[in-house]
Design a protein around this motif. Structure first.
Motif, PDB file in Angstrom:
ATOM      1  N   LEU A  57       0.916  -1.197  -0.019  1.00 48.28           N
ATOM      2  CA  LEU A  57      -0.044   0.023   0.082  1.00 48.28           C
ATOM      3  C   LEU A  57       0.871   1.222   0.012  1.00 48.28           C
ATOM      4  N   ASP A  58       1.927   1.331   0.718  1.00 49.13           N
ATOM      5  CA  ASP A  58       2.808   2.478   0.653  1.00 49.13           C
ATOM      6  C   ASP A  58       3.691   2.376  -0.304  1.00 49.13           C
ATOM      7  N   LEU A 101       1.736  -2.691   4.802  1.00 44.57           N
ATOM      8  CA  LEU A 101       2.409  -1.328   4.755  1.00 44.57           C
ATOM      9  C   LEU A 101       3.979  -1.930   5.209  1.00 44.57           C
ATOM     10  N   LEU A 102       4.752  -1.996   4.214  1.00 42.88           N
ATOM     11  CA  LEU A 102       6.164  -2.291   4.294  1.00 42.88           C
ATOM     12  C   LEU A 102       7.080  -1.361   4.964  1.00 42.88           C
ATOM     13  N   GLY A 103       6.809  -0.281   4.971  1.00 45.30           N
ATOM     14  CA  GLY A 103       7.597   1.027   5.734  1.00 45.30           C
ATOM     15  C   GLY A 103       8.801   1.307   5.224  1.00 45.30           C
TER      16      GLY A 103
END
Lengths: 215, 215
Positions: free
Chosen positions: A13-14, A176-178
Motif C-alpha cells: 500500500l505504501d 505497509l512495508l514501511g
C-alpha cells in the motif's frame, strides 16, 4: 508492433516493490513472501509447478498473462541476484536450472559477463545499457513478440520514466512495508499517458492496469 | 466508547495527501482539486451546498459518514491555514463564516491563540499538545460522541503512529502527484491492528477502510 509489458508487479500500500535487507536468503528482504502470496494461491502458479489446485478468479486470470506473447525479458541486476552476486562467477539466478522465463533474458548490470544458457529456453544475457538501448536489443531477440519488463522496482521505474512501457500491471497488496524500494517515485503525471483501470480481488489485493492511451 | 475516526482522506496512487507549493491560493499545492473531484461529484457534497444533483453510489455513501456521530474534530495547523497563517491575526480558516464542521475543532499548532467562535456551531480552539493529549481534550469536548481526525497527512500519520485511530477511511485517487506530503511514511505493519477492506468505485477511486480489529 511489439509491446513492452510489466506483469504481476506487486507493491505494498505504501508503494514498496521490495523490502529492506535483501540477501541471498531473503530476495525481498523483510517483505518475505508477503507481496506474492496472492500469486502463489493461483491455479496458474500451481500449474507451473505441476501441482493441483489453486484459485481461478481475477488473480489467476491476470497472473497468467505473464507468459503468452512474450519473446524476451529485461530485468535489473537486483532481480537477477542478491547484492554482490556479480562477485560470484557461479551465480546463475534464483530459479534453478530451468528458470520460468523460457526466452532470452537481458540482465542490466554494470558488471557484464558471458551469456548463460539454461534449460527450458532461458538464456541470460548481461548488458550495461540504458533502458531504450536495452529494449531495442530485447526486441531484436524477441522476434516480433513482446518484451517483458521484469523488475525490480528500480528497473520498472526507469522504464516508466523513459516512457517505454506500453502495459503496466501492478498488484497492490494491503500491507505497509514501511521501507524498501518504492515503485512510484519521480513519476508525476504518469497517468496522463495511460488508460487506468482498478480491479479489486476477493483475495484482498487490487489490480491496477495502465494501458497506453491510443493517440 | 468514543472513537477516533478519519473520513474522506484522499491520497494519490503514490501516497500523497497534499501536493507541493501550498499557498493561500493553492490549499493543496500543485495537486489542485484533483484529490477531491470524486467527493465534489457526490450528492452529499451537492446537498451540503444546497445544490441539486450529485452521484448516489459508494462514493456518496462513504463520503456522508463524515458528519454523523462526530462531536469534535482535531486538525493540523497545515489544514487550518496556508503556511504562515499564524502571523495573520485575522485568519479564520479557509471555510468562510460557517465552516462545515459544526462542532468544536482543535487546531494543533505551536502558535496557540484565543478560541474563535464561528457560525453554525464551529468553534476553533488552538492547542500545542501531542496527539494523545489533544485527543483527550477533544473527547471531553465531544460529549461522548466520536472525534474526527481531520488531516492533513502529517496529522493523520502522527495519530496512526501513536495508535490512536479506530477507523480510517482513505480514498486512493488514480493519479501520480510525484511530490508533496505522504500519508503512509513510517507506518510499517499498521495493517496488523486493523481489518482492511478495499472497495473500488465506478468513479475510478478506491476506498480503503481500516477498522480496528477487536482484540
Amino acid at each position: 508492433m511489439s509491446l513492452a509489458r510489466v506483469h504481476n508487479f506487486a507493491i505494498s500500500l505504501d508503494g514498496y516493490g521490495t523490502g529492506e535487507g535483501l540477501s541471498r536468503d531473503a530476495p525481498f528482504g523483510h517483505a518475505g513472501h508477503r507481496l506474492h502470496t496472492w500469486m502463489f494461491a493461483t491455479r496458474w502458479w500451481h500449474e507451473s509447478r505441476g501441482e493441483p489446485g489453486g484459485t481461478g478468479g481475477v488473480d489467476d486470470a491476470l497472473a497468467r498473462r505473464f507468459g503468452p506473447g512474450i519473446g524476451a525479458e529485461i530485468m535489473g541486476a537486483g532481480k537477477f541476484g542478491h547484492p554482490g552476486w556479480h562477485e560470484d562467477p557461479r551465480w546463475r539466478g534464483w530459479w534453478g536450472s530451468d528458470p520460468p522465463f523460457h526466452t532470452p533474458v537481458f540482465v542490466l548490470t554494470r558488471h557484464p559477463r558471458p551469456s548463460i544458457g539454461m534449460e527450458g529456453g532461458t538464456t541470460f544475457h548481461f548488458l550495461d545499457a540504458p533502458p531504450a538501448e536495452a529494449l531495442e536489443r530485447a526486441r531484436e531477440a524477441a522476434g516480433g513478440l513482446d518484451v517483458r519488463i521484469g523488475g525490480g522496482p528500480t528497473l520498472v521505474r526507469d522504464f516508466l520514466a523513459a516512457g517505454l512501457v506500453d502495459h503496466l500491471h501492478v498488484v497492490v497488496v494491503p500491507i505497509l512495508l514501511g521501507r524498501g524500494v518504492r515503485l512510484w517515485d519521480g513519476l508525476e503525471g504518469l497517468e496522463k499517458d495511460y488508460d487506468v483501470e482498478v480491479a479489486p480481488s476477493p483475495s484482498g489485493v487490487t489490480h491496477l492496469t495502465f494501458e497506453r492511451a491510443r493517440g
